[in-house]
Design a protein around this motif. Structure first.
Motif, PDB file in Angstrom:
ATOM      1  N   ASN A 176      69.804 -42.959  32.036  1.00  0.00           N
ATOM      2  CA  ASN A 176      70.766 -43.242  33.107  1.00  0.00           C
ATOM      3  C   ASN A 176      71.719 -42.080  33.304  1.00  0.00           C
ATOM      4  N   GLU A 235      67.744 -42.043  35.969  1.00  0.00           N
ATOM      5  CA  GLU A 235      68.031 -43.227  36.785  1.00  0.00           C
ATOM      6  C   GLU A 235      69.420 -43.097  37.378  1.00  0.00           C
ATOM      7  N   THR A 290      72.145 -44.998  39.864  1.00  0.00           N
ATOM      8  CA  THR A 290      72.443 -46.276  40.507  1.00  0.00           C
ATOM      9  C   THR A 290      72.689 -46.079  41.995  1.00  0.00           C
ATOM     10  N   GLU A 291      72.208 -47.038  42.741  1.00  0.00           N
ATOM     11  CA  GLU A 291      72.381 -46.998  44.186  1.00  0.00           C
ATOM     12  C   GLU A 291      73.838 -47.283  44.541  1.00  0.00           C
ATOM     13  N   ASP A 307      68.290 -46.687  40.671  1.00  0.00           N
ATOM     14  CA  ASP A 307      68.538 -47.835  39.788  1.00  0.00           C
ATOM     15  C   ASP A 307      69.260 -48.947  40.537  1.00  0.00           C
ATOM     16  N   ASP A 308      69.023 -50.176  40.102  1.00  0.00           N
ATOM     17  CA  ASP A 308      69.693 -51.349  40.678  1.00  0.00           C
ATOM     18  C   ASP A 308      69.513 -51.402  42.184  1.00  0.00           C
ATOM     19  N   THR A 334      71.242 -53.705  45.286  1.00  0.00           N
ATOM     20  CA  THR A 334      72.622 -54.145  45.086  1.00  0.00           C
ATOM     21  C   THR A 334      73.575 -53.305  45.937  1.00  0.00           C
ATOM     22  N   LYS A 341      63.988 -48.999  41.165  1.00  0.00           N
ATOM     23  CA  LYS A 341      64.100 -50.060  40.164  1.00  0.00           C
ATOM     24  C   LYS A 341      64.813 -51.245  40.805  1.00  0.00           C
ATOM     25  N   ALA A 377      66.755 -54.494  41.187  1.00  0.00           N
ATOM     26  CA  ALA A 377      67.737 -55.219  40.385  1.00  0.00           C
ATOM     27  C   ALA A 377      67.229 -56.625  40.060  1.00  0.00           C
ATOM     28  N   GLY A 378      67.589 -57.095  38.867  1.00  0.00           N
ATOM     29  CA  GLY A 378      67.184 -58.424  38.419  1.00  0.00           C
ATOM     30  C   GLY A 378      67.582 -59.536  39.383  1.00  0.00           C
ATOM     31  N   GLU A 379      68.602 -59.292  40.181  1.00  0.00           N
ATOM     32  CA  GLU A 379      69.050 -60.299  41.166  1.00  0.00           C
ATOM     33  C   GLU A 379      67.920 -60.708  42.106  1.00  0.00           C
ATOM     34  N   GLU A 382      63.281 -54.940  37.220  1.00  0.00           N
ATOM     35  CA  GLU A 382      64.140 -55.102  36.042  1.00  0.00           C
ATOM     36  C   GLU A 382      64.402 -56.581  35.805  1.00  0.00           C
TER      37      GLU A 382
END
Ligand code: C2E
Ligand code: MG
Ligand code: MG
Ligand code: MG
Length: 271
Positions: A113, A145, A147-148, A172-173, A176, A193, A195-197, A225
């Motif tokens: 990350n 990675e 993050t967006e 990443d993410d 979101t 990637k 996001a788990g959401e 993820e």
């Protein structure tokens, strides 16, 4: 009204917030010495190819082994390090640890990350190149990675410089933030990637297949993820998602997983 309008500090005295503020100051003050003492380490979570469950890589996740406090999680100290600027030396230290570890493990992708604050550092590309050189990790086996965030998209030169090293870049993410697919298509990301959401929120789940197809059309591979159940794993495999990560597939651990990609004949389908 006494409320401050500048966005800094509590508007009125709030004991919970004051406590939180104190803890953060405390951590911030301790972190430089902790870095020198080698208290920041990495856990590694497996990244699996969903088609055959082969371990293709690991995501390196920061941990602070703080004497008397056990293992401190990154959400407690990464934002602090971002604010104090320690994220630059800390990020270099973690990247070097991950690359050194990965260099000894042929074939494994090492995903690390990167904070948006590091992306702002004009010395970033040179320092990544230097770490690859010193650790001997081939550039093609490193993924960063990012993050967006709205800011990510403003660092085109840094992103292009990293891509030119031959490393992979993951957004990443994804899902979101606010980046439009049109903008994404112009940036050198090789992977999204999700996001788990996307798995937990049924409204988003409905569009999962379309998102995966669109990422593929833009030339990106897709990692999901936060896979926590066999049903989620099955669904994603059916939707053509390339890679998966989550507690159901493997938790973050101090050591690398037994990682030699499994031959199809060695595969264990039970789990
Ligand atoms: P991330 O990059 O999105 O990393 C994934 C996070 O999800 C990790 O949390 C991981 O332990 C957790 N996770 C994995 N599988 C599951 C699952 O099935 N369910 C759920 N609910 N969670 C799962 P962790 O290790 O606490 O890291 C949190 C965040 O801190 C990371 O999110 C990343 O943004 C940041 N971070 C971690 N290490 C570093 C680092 O070395 N540098 C920087 N800049 N940020 C880092
Ligand atoms: Mg990540
Ligand atoms: Mg992240
Ligand atoms: Mg993520």
């Amino acid at each position: 009204r006494w409320a401050r309008q500048d966005g800094f500090g509590p508007a009125l005295f709030d004991p919970v917030r004051a406590d939180e503020e104190r803890r953060r100051h405390h951590l911030a003050a301790e972190m430089p010495a902790a870095l020198t003492r080698g208290e920041f380490t990495l856990y590694y979570q497996p990244l699996l190819r969903l088609a055959d469950r082969a371990v293709i890589g690991v995501e390196a996740l920061a941990r602070w082994s703080r004497p008397g406090d056990g293992l401190v999680m990154p959400l407690h100290f990464i934002p602090v390090a971002e604010r104090t600027g320690l994220i630059r030396p800390l990020g270099r230290h973690l990247l070097e640890l991950a690359c050194r570890r990965g260099a000894a493990e042929p074939g494994l992708l090492i995903s690390v990350n990167l904070s948006p604050v590091q992306l702002r550092d004009p010395g970033l590309v040179a320092s990544v190149a230097d770490i690859l050189h010193r650790t001997g990790l081939p550039a093609a086996r490193l993924q960063l990675e990012i993050t967006e965030t709205a800011e990510t998209l403003h660092h085109r030169p840094a992103l292009a410089g990293l891509a030119a090293l031959g490393i992979r870049l993951a957004l990443d993410d994804f899902g979101t933030g606010y980046s439009s697919l049109a903008v994404l298509a112009t940036l050198p990301f090789t992977e999204a990637k999700l996001a788990g959401e996307f798995l937990r929120d049924t409204r988003r789940r409905d569009v999962l297949g379309h998102i995966i197809d669109t990422c593929h059309a833009l030339g990106m591979t897709v990692t999901a993820e936060g896979i926590e159940t066999p049903e989620q794993e099955r669904l994603l495999r059916e939707l053509g998602c390339d890679h998966g990560q989550g507690y159901h597939l493997g938790r973050p651990r101090a050591g690398l997983p037994h990682s030699v990609p499994l031959a199809a004949s060695d595969r264990t389908d039970s789990r």
